[in-house]
Design an enzyme around this catalytic site. Structure first.
Site, mmCIF file in Angstrom:
data_model
loop_
_atom_site.group_PDB
_atom_site.id
_atom_site.type_symbol
_atom_site.label_atom_id
_atom_site.label_comp_id
_atom_site.label_asym_id
_atom_site.label_seq_id
_atom_site.Cartn_x
_atom_site.Cartn_y
_atom_site.Cartn_z
ATOM 1 N N SER A 261 -14.770 89.858 62.819
ATOM 2 C CA SER A 261 -14.807 91.127 62.065
ATOM 3 C C SER A 261 -15.155 92.304 62.968
ATOM 4 O O SER A 261 -14.483 93.354 62.929
ATOM 5 C CB SER A 261 -15.787 91.035 60.891
ATOM 6 O OG SER A 261 -17.043 90.574 61.315
ATOM 7 N N HIS A 291 -15.001 82.237 59.401
ATOM 8 C CA HIS A 291 -15.916 83.371 59.628
ATOM 9 C C HIS A 291 -16.701 83.618 58.329
ATOM 10 O O HIS A 291 -17.353 82.711 57.825
ATOM 11 C CB HIS A 291 -15.081 84.559 60.100
ATOM 12 C CG HIS A 291 -15.852 85.734 60.621
ATOM 13 N ND1 HIS A 291 -17.129 85.642 61.099
ATOM 14 C CD2 HIS A 291 -15.513 87.062 60.729
ATOM 15 C CE1 HIS A 291 -17.555 86.839 61.489
ATOM 16 N NE2 HIS A 291 -16.590 87.725 61.268
ATOM 17 N N HIS A 338 -21.133 77.082 65.652
ATOM 18 C CA HIS A 338 -20.961 78.497 65.996
ATOM 19 C C HIS A 338 -20.244 78.612 67.327
ATOM 20 O O HIS A 338 -20.412 77.762 68.200
ATOM 21 C CB HIS A 338 -22.317 79.223 66.079
ATOM 22 C CG HIS A 338 -22.185 80.703 65.961
ATOM 23 N ND1 HIS A 338 -21.964 81.511 67.051
ATOM 24 C CD2 HIS A 338 -22.223 81.517 64.878
ATOM 25 C CE1 HIS A 338 -21.876 82.761 66.631
ATOM 26 N NE2 HIS A 338 -22.016 82.797 65.323
ATOM 27 N N ARG A 347 -30.799 83.840 61.647
ATOM 28 C CA ARG A 347 -30.480 84.390 60.320
ATOM 29 C C ARG A 347 -30.619 83.289 59.263
ATOM 30 O O ARG A 347 -30.956 83.553 58.114
ATOM 31 C CB ARG A 347 -29.048 84.967 60.313
ATOM 32 C CG ARG A 347 -28.831 86.079 61.317
ATOM 33 C CD ARG A 347 -27.368 86.486 61.399
ATOM 34 N NE ARG A 347 -26.517 85.388 61.831
ATOM 35 C CZ ARG A 347 -25.191 85.439 61.928
ATOM 36 N NH1 ARG A 347 -24.553 86.559 61.614
ATOM 37 N NH2 ARG A 347 -24.494 84.409 62.340
ATOM 38 N N ASP A 393 -24.426 81.202 57.204
ATOM 39 C CA ASP A 393 -23.753 80.947 55.933
ATOM 40 C C ASP A 393 -24.232 79.674 55.234
ATOM 41 O O ASP A 393 -23.967 79.486 54.046
ATOM 42 C CB ASP A 393 -22.240 80.876 56.158
ATOM 43 C CG ASP A 393 -21.713 82.176 56.723
ATOM 44 O OD1 ASP A 393 -22.087 83.235 56.189
ATOM 45 O OD2 ASP A 393 -20.952 82.145 57.704
ATOM 46 N N ARG A 419 -21.840 93.965 57.025
ATOM 47 C CA ARG A 419 -21.156 94.011 58.323
ATOM 48 C C ARG A 419 -20.633 95.423 58.635
ATOM 49 O O ARG A 419 -20.512 95.813 59.804
ATOM 50 C CB ARG A 419 -20.032 92.961 58.332
ATOM 51 C CG ARG A 419 -19.225 92.788 59.623
ATOM 52 C CD ARG A 419 -20.063 92.659 60.869
ATOM 53 N NE ARG A 419 -21.079 91.627 60.889
ATOM 54 C CZ ARG A 419 -20.946 90.407 61.419
ATOM 55 N NH1 ARG A 419 -19.807 90.058 61.951
ATOM 56 N NH2 ARG A 419 -21.968 89.562 61.424
ATOM 57 N N ARG A 439 -6.077 96.944 75.039
ATOM 58 C CA ARG A 439 -4.754 96.358 75.287
ATOM 59 C C ARG A 439 -4.871 95.305 76.386
ATOM 60 O O ARG A 439 -4.526 95.556 77.544
ATOM 61 C CB ARG A 439 -3.788 97.484 75.684
ATOM 62 C CG ARG A 439 -2.281 97.230 75.754
ATOM 63 C CD ARG A 439 -1.832 95.975 75.132
ATOM 64 N NE ARG A 439 -0.385 95.826 75.131
ATOM 65 C CZ ARG A 439 0.215 94.718 75.568
ATOM 66 N NH1 ARG A 439 -0.488 93.716 76.069
ATOM 67 N NH2 ARG A 439 1.532 94.615 75.497
HETATM 68 N N1 AMX Z 1 -17.880 70.630 61.245
HETATM 69 C C1 AMX Z 1 -16.951 69.827 61.785
HETATM 70 N N2 AMX Z 1 -16.359 70.056 62.969
HETATM 71 C C2 AMX Z 1 -16.772 71.132 63.638
HETATM 72 C C3 AMX Z 1 -17.776 71.991 63.158
HETATM 73 C C4 AMX Z 1 -18.320 71.713 61.883
HETATM 74 N N3 AMX Z 1 -19.231 72.490 61.317
HETATM 75 N N4 AMX Z 1 -17.967 72.985 64.056
HETATM 76 C C5 AMX Z 1 -17.106 72.749 65.068
HETATM 77 N N5 AMX Z 1 -16.388 71.629 64.820
HETATM 78 C C6 AMX Z 1 -15.277 71.095 65.599
HETATM 79 C C7 AMX Z 1 -14.198 72.155 65.719
HETATM 80 O O1 AMX Z 1 -13.384 72.186 64.557
HETATM 81 C C8 AMX Z 1 -13.469 71.708 66.949
HETATM 82 O O2 AMX Z 1 -12.648 70.638 66.588
HETATM 83 P P1 AMX Z 1 -11.197 70.418 67.286
HETATM 84 O O3 AMX Z 1 -11.513 70.103 68.718
HETATM 85 O O4 AMX Z 1 -10.625 69.274 66.537
HETATM 86 O O5 AMX Z 1 -10.449 71.683 67.118
HETATM 87 C C9 AMX Z 1 -14.597 71.183 67.814
HETATM 88 O O6 AMX Z 1 -15.683 70.867 66.923
HETATM 89 C C10 AMX Z 1 -15.090 72.172 68.859
HETATM 90 O O7 AMX Z 1 -15.417 73.372 68.208
HETATM 91 P P2 AMX Z 1 -16.545 74.338 68.822
HETATM 92 O O8 AMX Z 1 -16.098 74.757 70.170
HETATM 93 O O9 AMX Z 1 -17.882 73.720 68.679
HETATM 94 O O10 AMX Z 1 -16.530 75.548 67.800
HETATM 95 P P3 AMX Z 1 -15.568 76.830 67.783
HETATM 96 O O11 AMX Z 1 -16.149 77.854 68.677
HETATM 97 O O12 AMX Z 1 -14.156 76.441 67.994
HETATM 98 O O13 AMX Z 1 -15.691 77.263 66.251
HETATM 99 C C11 AMX Z 1 -16.821 77.634 64.224
HETATM 100 C C12 AMX Z 1 -16.871 77.806 65.734
HETATM 101 C C13 AMX Z 1 -17.941 78.437 63.605
HETATM 102 C C14 AMX Z 1 -15.492 78.196 63.703
HETATM 103 C C15 AMX Z 1 -16.949 76.141 63.879
HETATM 104 O O14 AMX Z 1 -18.218 75.670 64.289
HETATM 105 C C16 AMX Z 1 -16.745 75.851 62.418
HETATM 106 O O15 AMX Z 1 -15.593 75.676 61.999
HETATM 107 N N6 AMX Z 1 -17.843 75.802 61.596
HETATM 108 C C17 AMX Z 1 -17.731 75.646 60.162
HETATM 109 C C18 AMX Z 1 -17.302 76.971 59.512
HETATM 110 C C19 AMX Z 1 -18.436 77.977 59.562
HETATM 111 O O16 AMX Z 1 -19.572 77.678 59.225
HETATM 112 N N7 AMX Z 1 -18.106 79.210 59.937
HETATM 113 C C20 AMX Z 1 -19.083 80.336 59.932
HETATM 114 C C21 AMX Z 1 -19.543 80.733 61.313
HETATM 115 C C22 AMX Z 1 -20.493 81.909 61.274
HETATM 116 C C23 AMX Z 1 -19.783 83.140 60.825
HETATM 117 O O17 AMX Z 1 -18.901 83.634 61.489
HETATM 118 N N8 AMX Z 1 -20.101 83.660 59.674
#
Ligand code: AMX
Length: 454
Positions: A261, A291, A338, A347, A393, A419, A439
């Protein structure tokens, strides 16, 4: 010595501005110094490297590439967020609150984000007054919201309303009239303040239209702070809920610049799209399940868990099975993990502390606490997530449920209201110091191979 130096005109203005209750005057006094600092820094270090970009970084969502400037907050992987150098507990200690020893006012955090200075109670009150005075939802925005079908997601409604607010943009008008670049920040500032002032009304109207007992939206009350006004508009008058909203709107503001965001608002703003258009773009990014929408997803997931297991009081064993089933079904555990953080999100911790203080016996809170003990070990055992700990979250929804805000598909709107304060505080500075159009260079896989002589 310092007093003698304060005799120069610039320093005189800065000294006067520091105690001013007018935020714009305080920022205006800071801008020349910041521009000079950046000029000097770039002159001496413009050619210094910030590190290598690897092929994995290019394919891996640009993780960790130091390639943008964001002044208002910095995220440390282990420690969590610092707003202008201050941790969340420090902000809770230092920032003015509405009640003695209560949660910080988001107005105060906005002042801190914009100026880098902890505001006095008078400065915070002045900001509350100013936002109340600026509030007044344009009729075409209210009508559009009233006419939307009820199945349009609250985040789509929110983003559409903010986009439509662009008809009010003072920056867009000034730009069309050809004002000098050096003054852009002033019009952007005006738009940011006007937009913030109207966010409680927009969020309140969406809530009331979708779920409200009364269809109408109470007017902004000049005797209430920004968060209390929002609560009043949706008819949630429990003082503890109002305190929760002050905390909520404070901690969700800013998480440095690289998150979806914040980065989106920065990118779109760099094209000199006005603050309304930039924020609505940011809201569309926030509406993604990885997110901000994760706060909705957490509650959907918990609800499913309770339905499948038949109760919110279940054994650790049953919880483990449910989580493994989720993971084996190719789904993420929402609220955990994360992109930057590698420890429990502060948080999350401050919301947990709020729950321990105000709702220790809440059954859903107990379930969320039980998950905190179980999920990290499972994610570690699975071995994929780089961070097995909970993020913001994982905890916000349970608090809202406790105070009867049960409409989970609405939760990300609250995240977006907060935000906006982070996106806007940086946007004012981006225009003030004249950051250019963003860019970055993209490359095809073929181009990368040629470049690396593979
Ligand atoms: N549950 C299951 N698998 C997870 C996970 C979770 N909570 N968090 C990460 N993983 C997996 C990823 O999907 C990825 O799998 P892949 O190799 O098959 O694609 C692997 O672990 C490596 O991911 P990462 O490098 O640890 O995380 P990232 O930087 O790619 O993604 C995030 C970060 C937040 C998107 C991810 O941890 C996630 O999907 N969490 C659940 C959704 C969530 O809570 N989002 C909110 C984040 C905070 C915010 O922005 N508000």
């Amino acid at each position: 010595m310092a007093l003698r130096r304060a005799a120069t005109p610039l320093l005189r203005t800065q000294t006067r501005a520091a105690s001013s209750t007018d935020l714009k005057e305080v920022v205006a006094a800071q801008i020349p110094g910041k521009i000079a600092e950046i000029k000097e820094f770039r002159k001496n270090h413009g050619g210094d490297s910030l590190g290598n970009v690897t092929v994995d970084m290019a394919y891996g969502g640009m993780r960790g590439i130091k390639a943008m400037v964001w002044e208002t907050s910095v995220l440390d992987a282990d420690e969590g967020i610092r707003f202008r150098g201050k941790t969340i507990p420090e902000c809770q200690d230092l920032l003015p609150s509405a009640i003695e020893g209560g949660e910080p006012l988001p107005e105060a955090l906005f002042w801190l984000l914009v100026t880098g200075e902890v505001p006095t109670a008078e400065q915070t009150q002045a900001l509350t007054n100013e936002w109340n005075q600026r509030a007044g939802l344009p009729s075409h925005v209210a009508e559009m919201l009233d006419n939307l079908p009820k199945d349009v997601h609250p985040m789509a409604q929110f983003s559409a309303a903010v986009t439509l607010m662009n008809s009010q943009s003072k920056f867009a008008k000034a730009y069309a009239q050809g004002v000098n670049k050096a003054t852009y920040w002033e019009y952007v500032y005006e738009d940011c303040m006007d937009c913030i002032a109207n966010l409680p009304s927009i969020a309140g109207k969406i809530f009331n239209n979708l779920y409200g007992k009364h269809g109408h939206l109470p007017a902004t009350d000049s005797g209430l702070d920004w968060s209390a006004n929002y609560c009043n508009m949706i008819g949630f008058n429990d003082p503890k809920f109002i305190e929760l909203m002050r905390l909520y709107f404070t901690i969700h503001t800013d998480h440095e610049g690289g998150n979806v965001s914040a980065h989106t608002s920065h990118l779109v703003g760099s094209a000199l799209s006005d603050p309304y258009l930039s924020l609505s773009a940011a809201l569309n990014g926030l509406a993604g399940p990885l997110h901000g929408l994760a706060n909705q997803e957490v509650l959907v997931w918990l609800t499913q868990l309770i339905a499948d297991l038949g109760s919110n009081e279940v054994s650790d064993e049953k919880l483990r099975d449910f989580i493994w089933n989720s993971l084996q079904g190719g789904r993420v555990v929402p609220g955990y993990g994360h992109a930057v953080l590698r420890k429990t999100d502060p948080r999350y911790t401050c919301q947990r502390e709020f729950a321990l203080k105000h709702l220790p016996d809440d059954k859903l809170f107990k379930l969320v606490s039980q998950l905190y003990k179980i999920v990290p070990d499972i994610l570690l055992e699975q071995g994929k997530a780089k961070n097995p700990w909970p993020n913001v979250d994982a905890h916000s929804g349970v608090l809202l449920q406790h105070y009867n805000m049960t409409q989970m598909e609405y939760y990300t709107v609250l995240f977006g209201v907060s935000r906006a304060l982070g996106c806007f505080s940086q946007m004012i500075w981006s225009r003030a110091v004249g950051l250019p159009l963003e860019r970055p260079k993209s490359m095809s896989t073929e181009g990368l191979k040629k470049f690396l002589k593979v």
